[in-house]
Design a protein around this motif. Structure first.
Motif, PDB file in Angstrom:
ATOM      1  N   TRP A 122     -11.817  -6.047  25.885  1.00  0.00           N
ATOM      2  CA  TRP A 122     -11.279  -7.236  25.234  1.00  0.00           C
ATOM      3  C   TRP A 122     -10.501  -6.834  23.994  1.00  0.00           C
ATOM      4  N   MET A 123      -9.380  -7.502  23.771  1.00  0.00           N
ATOM      5  CA  MET A 123      -8.651  -7.386  22.506  1.00  0.00           C
ATOM      6  C   MET A 123      -9.125  -8.513  21.603  1.00  0.00           C
ATOM      7  N   VAL A 124      -9.495  -8.153  20.366  1.00  0.00           N
ATOM      8  CA  VAL A 124     -10.079  -9.106  19.425  1.00  0.00           C
ATOM      9  C   VAL A 124      -9.309  -9.044  18.113  1.00  0.00           C
ATOM     10  N   GLY A 125      -8.869 -10.188  17.608  1.00  0.00           N
ATOM     11  CA  GLY A 125      -8.156 -10.184  16.340  1.00  0.00           C
ATOM     12  C   GLY A 125      -7.967 -11.576  15.767  1.00  0.00           C
ATOM     13  N   VAL A 126      -7.462 -11.611  14.534  1.00  0.00           N
ATOM     14  CA  VAL A 126      -7.092 -12.857  13.874  1.00  0.00           C
ATOM     15  C   VAL A 126      -5.673 -12.685  13.341  1.00  0.00           C
ATOM     16  N   PHE A 127      -4.774 -13.550  13.785  1.00  0.00           N
ATOM     17  CA  PHE A 127      -3.377 -13.479  13.368  1.00  0.00           C
ATOM     18  C   PHE A 127      -3.116 -14.525  12.297  1.00  0.00           C
ATOM     19  N   LYS A 128      -2.380 -14.118  11.253  1.00  0.00           N
ATOM     20  CA  LYS A 128      -2.121 -15.004  10.120  1.00  0.00           C
ATOM     21  C   LYS A 128      -0.678 -15.495  10.047  1.00  0.00           C
ATOM     22  N   ASN A 129       0.181 -14.983  10.944  1.00  0.00           N
ATOM     23  CA  ASN A 129       1.575 -15.440  10.955  1.00  0.00           C
ATOM     24  C   ASN A 129       2.164 -15.204  12.342  1.00  0.00           C
ATOM     25  N   GLN A 130       3.352 -15.773  12.566  1.00  0.00           N
ATOM     26  CA  GLN A 130       3.973 -15.691  13.889  1.00  0.00           C
ATOM     27  C   GLN A 130       4.373 -14.268  14.251  1.00  0.00           C
ATOM     28  N   HIS A 131       4.716 -13.457  13.246  1.00  0.00           N
ATOM     29  CA  HIS A 131       5.095 -12.072  13.515  1.00  0.00           C
ATOM     30  C   HIS A 131       3.948 -11.323  14.189  1.00  0.00           C
ATOM     31  N   GLU A 132       2.726 -11.496  13.673  1.00  0.00           N
ATOM     32  CA  GLU A 132       1.571 -10.823  14.270  1.00  0.00           C
ATOM     33  C   GLU A 132       1.319 -11.315  15.688  1.00  0.00           C
ATOM     34  N   CYS A 133       1.538 -12.626  15.923  1.00  0.00           N
ATOM     35  CA  CYS A 133       1.388 -13.164  17.278  1.00  0.00           C
ATOM     36  C   CYS A 133       2.450 -12.593  18.209  1.00  0.00           C
ATOM     37  N   SER A 134       3.679 -12.546  17.718  1.00  0.00           N
ATOM     38  CA  SER A 134       4.790 -12.075  18.547  1.00  0.00           C
ATOM     39  C   SER A 134       4.604 -10.630  18.974  1.00  0.00           C
ATOM     40  N   ASN A 135       3.965  -9.834  18.135  1.00  0.00           N
ATOM     41  CA  ASN A 135       3.720  -8.434  18.482  1.00  0.00           C
ATOM     42  C   ASN A 135       2.853  -8.296  19.729  1.00  0.00           C
ATOM     43  N   GLN A 136       2.071  -9.361  20.028  1.00  0.00           N
ATOM     44  CA  GLN A 136       1.231  -9.347  21.229  1.00  0.00           C
ATOM     45  C   GLN A 136       1.829 -10.212  22.338  1.00  0.00           C
ATOM     46  N   GLY A 137       3.091 -10.613  22.160  1.00  0.00           N
ATOM     47  CA  GLY A 137       3.746 -11.438  23.168  1.00  0.00           C
ATOM     48  C   GLY A 137       3.231 -12.856  23.205  1.00  0.00           C
ATOM     49  N   LEU A 138       2.746 -13.343  22.065  1.00  0.00           N
ATOM     50  CA  LEU A 138       2.139 -14.665  22.016  1.00  0.00           C
ATOM     51  C   LEU A 138       2.964 -15.602  21.138  1.00  0.00           C
ATOM     52  N   HIS A 139       2.842 -16.886  21.401  1.00  0.00           N
ATOM     53  CA  HIS A 139       3.398 -17.904  20.510  1.00  0.00           C
ATOM     54  C   HIS A 139       2.239 -18.758  20.016  1.00  0.00           C
ATOM     55  N   CYS A 140       2.018 -18.776  18.712  1.00  0.00           N
ATOM     56  CA  CYS A 140       0.877 -19.490  18.113  1.00  0.00           C
ATOM     57  C   CYS A 140       1.367 -20.735  17.389  1.00  0.00           C
ATOM     58  N   GLU A 141       0.651 -21.835  17.543  1.00  0.00           N
ATOM     59  CA  GLU A 141       1.081 -23.114  16.988  1.00  0.00           C
ATOM     60  C   GLU A 141       0.707 -23.278  15.521  1.00  0.00           C
ATOM     61  N   SER A 142      -0.396 -22.661  15.094  1.00  0.00           N
ATOM     62  CA  SER A 142      -0.823 -22.768  13.701  1.00  0.00           C
ATOM     63  C   SER A 142      -1.582 -21.507  13.314  1.00  0.00           C
ATOM     64  N   PHE A 143      -1.791 -21.349  12.018  1.00  0.00           N
ATOM     65  CA  PHE A 143      -2.437 -20.132  11.512  1.00  0.00           C
ATOM     66  C   PHE A 143      -3.493 -20.484  10.472  1.00  0.00           C
ATOM     67  N   PRO A 144      -4.523 -19.621  10.382  1.00  0.00           N
ATOM     68  CA  PRO A 144      -4.786 -18.445  11.226  1.00  0.00           C
ATOM     69  C   PRO A 144      -5.265 -18.849  12.619  1.00  0.00           C
ATOM     70  N   VAL A 145      -5.145 -17.908  13.551  1.00  0.00           N
ATOM     71  CA  VAL A 145      -5.586 -18.152  14.924  1.00  0.00           C
ATOM     72  C   VAL A 145      -6.348 -16.924  15.414  1.00  0.00           C
ATOM     73  N   ALA A 146      -7.486 -17.156  16.066  1.00  0.00           N
ATOM     74  CA  ALA A 146      -8.291 -16.057  16.608  1.00  0.00           C
ATOM     75  C   ALA A 146      -7.851 -15.748  18.031  1.00  0.00           C
ATOM     76  N   TRP A 147      -7.953 -14.488  18.395  1.00  0.00           N
ATOM     77  CA  TRP A 147      -7.481 -14.010  19.700  1.00  0.00           C
ATOM     78  C   TRP A 147      -8.580 -13.190  20.359  1.00  0.00           C
ATOM     79  N   LEU A 148      -8.927 -13.528  21.593  1.00  0.00           N
ATOM     80  CA  LEU A 148      -9.924 -12.797  22.366  1.00  0.00           C
ATOM     81  C   LEU A 148      -9.428 -12.768  23.809  1.00  0.00           C
ATOM     82  N   ALA A 149      -8.868 -11.629  24.221  1.00  0.00           N
ATOM     83  CA  ALA A 149      -8.175 -11.569  25.511  1.00  0.00           C
ATOM     84  C   ALA A 149      -8.647 -10.371  26.331  1.00  0.00           C
ATOM     85  N   PRO A 150      -8.901 -10.575  27.656  1.00  0.00           N
ATOM     86  CA  PRO A 150      -9.281  -9.449  28.531  1.00  0.00           C
ATOM     87  C   PRO A 150      -8.107  -8.505  28.735  1.00  0.00           C
ATOM     88  N   GLN A 151      -8.408  -7.201  28.811  1.00  0.00           N
ATOM     89  CA  GLN A 151      -7.340  -6.210  28.921  1.00  0.00           C
ATOM     90  C   GLN A 151      -7.304  -5.525  30.272  1.00  0.00           C
TER      91      GLN A 151
END
Length: 581
Positions: A488-517
């Protein structure tokens, strides 16, 4: 024009001259009459500070500061259900004291449960004056500033302001509400000293609420309430006219109780929701348990759920609190049926149930014990703990058949494939026993402290990155999947740049991320993962599900937390929760 016509019709109704009898009942028995040896803090706006007063011989009296230190303060604060004491206050005037000075030269060890269990000269034996009255400041638990808490409720309709003016003027009022409270003191003849306020209202308004009994033949009612609620009763009656009011910390329970007793449902529900602001305040859990009992008495199901939810999320703290041994069977049952109960693992939960039963002794019947133990989800107990259960359980011999049946159920869950389990007609995948709670022990959980500049993770993981880490868990709780791991990838993104680095689009911040790899080969396993927000490392203030691998974190000012957290200082805990589908 329509407003004037409605007002004219209202005035005609209000000015009707109706005679009748009177009605009387008691309201707001929030706390019983003072008992010998009770203590209270008096003369401060804060509920956790004030002049120490003790009840003796039908009167409240003060305590001299001679010999006082933190040992005595601790006893007073614990007797009042605070976690402990912060300070002794000497030389401060908490208003005029006319009562007797009951205690002097008092000496406590600090372990007594009541102040009068400490040593002292004798009742009323003193050489002090009221200038030497002692005060204390108690530790109210988590430092949430609720003394200044204020909330405006507005359920108003078109004529609210006009009706408010009618109430304020009292013009045409035809129904008297006599509000009485005892002061706790007694007159010389032994009768209770009473405070009394009379409010003149209008039957047309009160008749909308049948519990006022403002029928044609009635002219007045007498309402007996707690003295602390006297200042708020007029506000409550005013709300019936305007349908709006400001609620403060000092008024919220009074207004809620009044609303419940007189059937003002909307006010009861909205004030009940405001109690969530004070639930984290009490580390002793007396407030939470007492509020739940109060919610049951008043029939407020929303408040009942808020109290039980807080206890479920903070179960570990509850088991270490002074309220734990006194927990009722009904509250315990309500906790054990929940899947959002937060515990290290199911074996920990079993141990706490067993310890509670043993502490209760013969006061809990064997039938009740078995009913509580049956609510343990034995298939979720780690298999190593199941193996040791017969020798380690303190209640195994007492409830041997129940334990053996559930251990067999757990064994089948751990050694049979899902397809084999389904072949058994007795197997029901919807059975709660096959669904995990929120388990915070390794390998199912990891945590991150948001208060640090750099993200720190605690738990079973590797491949650290500033924004995320990778952790590994088994695909499922069953032992047959122990070597079948998922990353699992585990993290907390605080801005859109950090989300974009993982190919994600986040609607608000901060946002927690828990994704199977890696690809999940078990198609009959579904993950219902959860995010926990641990406020200042002390209590869980929010639990929420991950949706499409993201959990948008509720932050004060943007989304509403279930329970308040000062300065949004969280530890984020990620929990992986697999189950069969």
């Amino acid at each position: 024009m329509l407003i004037h016509q409605n007002l004219h019709a209202l005035w005609l109704l209000l000015l009707l001259d109706v005679s009748g009898s009177a009605f009387k009942f008691d309201l707001f028995k929030r706390k019983p009459d003072a008992q010998e040896g009770d203590v209270r803090l008096f003369g401060s706006q804060s509920t956790s500070e004030g002049r120490v007063e003790v009840y003796h011989d039908g009167k409240w009296g003060t305590v001299c500061d001679d010999g006082w230190d933190m040992a005595e303060a601790q006893v007073v604060c614990r007797q009042l259900h605070f976690p402990g004491a912060k300070a002794v206050v000497v030389g401060k005037q908490y208003g005029q004291a006319s009562e007797p000075i009951w205690l002097d030269d008092i000496s406590c060890k600090g372990t007594e449960s009541h102040l009068i269990a400490c040593g002292f000269k004798g009742w009323g034996v003193t050489d002090c004056t009221h200038k030497e009255d002692v005060g204390v400041i108690c530790d109210s638990g988590t430092k949430v500033n609720i003394d200044d808490f204020s909330h405006s409720l507005d359920h108003s309709v078109s004529l609210s302001d006009e009706l408010g003016k009618i109430f304020d003027s009292r013009d045409g009022c035809d129904f008297l509400i006599i509000v009485q409270s005892t002061t706790g003191n007694r007159h010389g003849d032994g009768t209770l000293e009473m405070l009394e306020t009379t409010i003149c209202a209008h039957k047309t308004i009160l008749s909308l609420f049948p519990l006022f009994n403002a029928s044609e033949e009635m002219t007045n009612i007498t309402v007996n309430i707690d003295q602390s609620c006297q200042p708020h009763f007029t506000t409550f009656i005013g709300y019936l006219y305007t349908r709006k009011l400001d609620v403060t910390f000092s008024s919220v329970q009074c207004l809620h109780w009044m609303a419940s007793k007189f059937g003002v449902k909307q006010l009861m529900e909205d004030t009940g929701r405001l109690f969530t602001k004070i639930l984290p305040e009490d580390a002793s859990f007396h407030t939470q348990v007492s509020l739940h009992k109060y919610a049951v008495e008043t029939g407020d199901v929303v408040l009942q759920e808020n109290c039980i939810q807080y206890l479920a999320w903070n179960y570990q703290n509850l088991t270490r609190s002074p309220s734990w041994p006194r927990l009722s069977v009904e509250v315990f049952e309500a906790l054990l049926v929940r899947s959002d109960l937060v515990v290290p693992d199911e074996y920990f939960l079993l141990q706490t149930v067993e310890s509670w039963i043993l502490e209760k002794g013969n006061s809990t019947s064997l039938e009740t014990q078995a009913d509580l133990l049956r609510r343990i989800r034995f298939p979720m107990i780690p298999v190593e703990k199941l193996y040791e259960l017969e020798s380690n359980s303190s209640l195994y011999s007492t409830h041997k058949n129940m334990y053996q049946d559930n251990m067999l159920k757990a064994l089948q869950f751990n050694v049979l494939l899902f397809s084999d389990l389904q072949a058994n007609p007795k197997f029901n995948k919807e059975d709660d026993d096959y669904h995990p709670r929120i388990y915070t022990s390794e390998p199912w959980s990891t945590a991150m402290d948001s208060s640090k500049e750099t993200q720190y993770f605690y738990g079973y993981g590797y491949n650290y990155n500033h924004n995320y880490i990778t952790i590994s868990t088994p695909v499922h709780n069953s032992m047959i999947f122990r070597s079948n791991m998922i990353q699992w990838m585990v993290g907390v993104f605080k801005n859109q740049h950090e989300c974009s680095n993982q190919g994600l689009h986040c609607e608000s911040f901060p946002v927690a991320w828990l994704a199977p790899q890696n690809h999940l080969s078990q198609h009959n396993v579904l993950f219902r993962n959860s995010l926990l927000l641990l406020c200042q490392g002390k209590y869980i203030c929010q639990v929420q599900d991950f949706k499409v691998n993201l959990a948008h974190i509720a932050v004060n000012g943007t989304q509403v937390l279930a329970y308040p957290c000062p300065d949004d200082q969280y530890i984020y805990r990620f929990v992986v929760r697999p189950e069969y589908v």
